[in-house]
Design a protein around this motif. Sequence first.
Motif, mmCIF file in Angstrom:
data_model
loop_
_atom_site.group_PDB
_atom_site.id
_atom_site.type_symbol
_atom_site.label_atom_id
_atom_site.label_comp_id
_atom_site.label_asym_id
_atom_site.label_seq_id
_atom_site.Cartn_x
_atom_site.Cartn_y
_atom_site.Cartn_z
ATOM 1 N N TYR A 44 -1.255 -1.869 -4.678
ATOM 2 C CA TYR A 44 0.176 -1.589 -4.877
ATOM 3 C C TYR A 44 0.552 -1.715 -6.359
ATOM 4 O O TYR A 44 1.489 -1.078 -6.835
ATOM 5 C CB TYR A 44 1.034 -2.568 -4.030
ATOM 6 N N ARG A 78 3.509 -13.550 -3.855
ATOM 7 C CA ARG A 78 2.607 -12.935 -2.869
ATOM 8 C C ARG A 78 1.495 -13.907 -2.495
ATOM 9 O O ARG A 78 1.051 -13.936 -1.346
ATOM 10 C CB ARG A 78 2.003 -11.640 -3.430
ATOM 11 N N GLU A 106 8.269 -6.586 -9.421
ATOM 12 C CA GLU A 106 8.369 -7.788 -8.584
ATOM 13 C C GLU A 106 8.470 -8.998 -9.519
ATOM 14 O O GLU A 106 8.852 -10.079 -9.097
ATOM 15 C CB GLU A 106 7.119 -7.935 -7.716
ATOM 16 N N GLU A 126 7.976 2.209 0.400
ATOM 17 C CA GLU A 126 7.413 0.965 0.938
ATOM 18 C C GLU A 126 7.823 -0.285 0.169
ATOM 19 O O GLU A 126 8.034 -1.328 0.736
ATOM 20 C CB GLU A 126 5.892 1.041 0.878
ATOM 21 N N TYR A 127 7.881 -0.153 -1.164
ATOM 22 C CA TYR A 127 8.177 -1.339 -1.940
ATOM 23 C C TYR A 127 9.597 -1.841 -1.662
ATOM 24 O O TYR A 127 9.835 -3.040 -1.581
ATOM 25 C CB TYR A 127 7.996 -1.098 -3.444
ATOM 26 N N TYR A 154 9.417 -4.014 1.306
ATOM 27 C CA TYR A 154 8.785 -5.296 0.988
ATOM 28 C C TYR A 154 9.808 -6.221 0.304
ATOM 29 O O TYR A 154 9.962 -7.383 0.633
ATOM 30 C CB TYR A 154 7.579 -5.070 0.062
ATOM 31 N N ASP A 208 12.499 -7.464 2.712
ATOM 32 C CA ASP A 208 11.951 -8.493 3.620
ATOM 33 C C ASP A 208 11.801 -9.818 2.906
ATOM 34 O O ASP A 208 12.094 -10.880 3.435
ATOM 35 C CB ASP A 208 10.561 -8.085 4.127
#
Length: 377
Positions: free
Chosen positions: A38, A90, A221, A365-366, A369, A372
């Motif tokens: 990713y 992560r 991130e 998708e990110y 993520y 969430d």
Amino acid sequence: MKNIVITGGAGFIGSHVVRLFVNKYPEYNIINLDKLTYAGNLANLKDVEDKPNYKFVKMDICDFDAFYQLMQDEQIDGIIHLAAESHVDRSIKDPFTFARTNVMGTLSLLQAAKLYWESLPEKYEGKRFYHISTDEVYGALEMTHPEGIEPPFTTTASSSEHHLAYGEDFFYETTKYNPHSPYSASKASSDHFVRAYHDTYGMPTIVTNCSNNYGPYQFPEKLIPLFINNIRHRKPLPVYGKGENVRDWLYVVDHARAIDVIFHNGKVAETYNIGGFNEWKNIDIIKTVIATVDRLLGRPEGADLDLITYVTDRLGHDARYAIDSTKLQKELGWEPSLQFEEGIEKTVKWYLENEAWMDNITSGEYEKYYEDMYKNR
Ligand code: NAD
Ligand code: DAU
């Protein structure tokens, strides 16, 4: 040295190292080896992808056979190893992936390099395995001076206004390892394996431990690009705990310059700390970033301060990192090239001017993520 593998070259720091080496050393063959997780993004290297001395190979560093074959096919003399899982949050959710890539992946590279180099008539002569690590392996320093004190070191990198230290102790090359997060534990383990390959087999290794990097192409991130993007879209800025944790920030191009100097002139088996002598509390960085984004977007001063949202702290959140990079500065003559304010200005401008790069990552998708992550805090 002629044929060089840079692992993790499609990531944040790796892409700056690849760019520097490809442009500065046309006589080298630079192979960017990356699994494209990713965090890997070939868009980071658009400007060098057609250069004749550059090649991309999609490979997992844990694939021993494939890497051993590559060592032979490309007659590799030098390895600059940056590929890793790199995000602390992560690692708290998924420690196994960190052990696999950071520990087993590094071991796999070491063993393949050992077998290939030991099979050559010249053995380790003219070879180098350079492992890029982090200051987080040293653990956390105490905040003995929350208001800041005059630091014992000077550098061109920090702004005169902000150049304070938040404690009297620093991370030195001799500081005992004491990692706290699954990420830093995995990096510490990989550092030990690299040194063990020198001590046991005589492999010419070097390890460097660097502080927090910032600049273009960082995955959003991480604090600075995440917050720049959230301010742009007027989304909440999730500040962990009280925002008082301290990090020592270095512009990514200065890290790449240090890697160049150390790869070529560093002493085998040595460790070098790399850092900017540039300590900031998170909340002060955040306010600086808000002010810079607002100014560059023409918004009124202080318009976005209300986006600051204090959230549950990161588990095991290290209080303070501060690197002493005197050894590198004195022995190899490296020093950071940018004042912090200049670096932040350049960085914010870059993200605002490269919306497509950011939007490409933050859509799909990110986005899920990210949502969430904060729903579950
Ligand atoms: P990053 O997450 O942006 O990039 C990591 C790169 O490694 C990505 O391109 C990814 O695709 C690749 N990768 C991950 N797993 C792989 C695998 N199994 N096989 C092959 N490639 C794989 O990371 P970064 O911030 O650029 O950090 C690079 C290195 O520098 C890491 O080793 C990190 O520990 C270290 N470091 C980072 C910082 C920082 O502030 N970012 C500071 C000090 C040290
Ligand atoms: O010190 C070097 C390390 O710096 C590298 O080894 C790591 O790969 C890199 O990710 C970085 O780790 P940090 O955990 O310090 O970076 P991060 O950007 O995740 O966080 C910086 C600080 O900001 C930290 O104190 C946590 C805080 N933070 C972070 C995020 C993402 C927040 O308050 N809110 C956030 O949303």
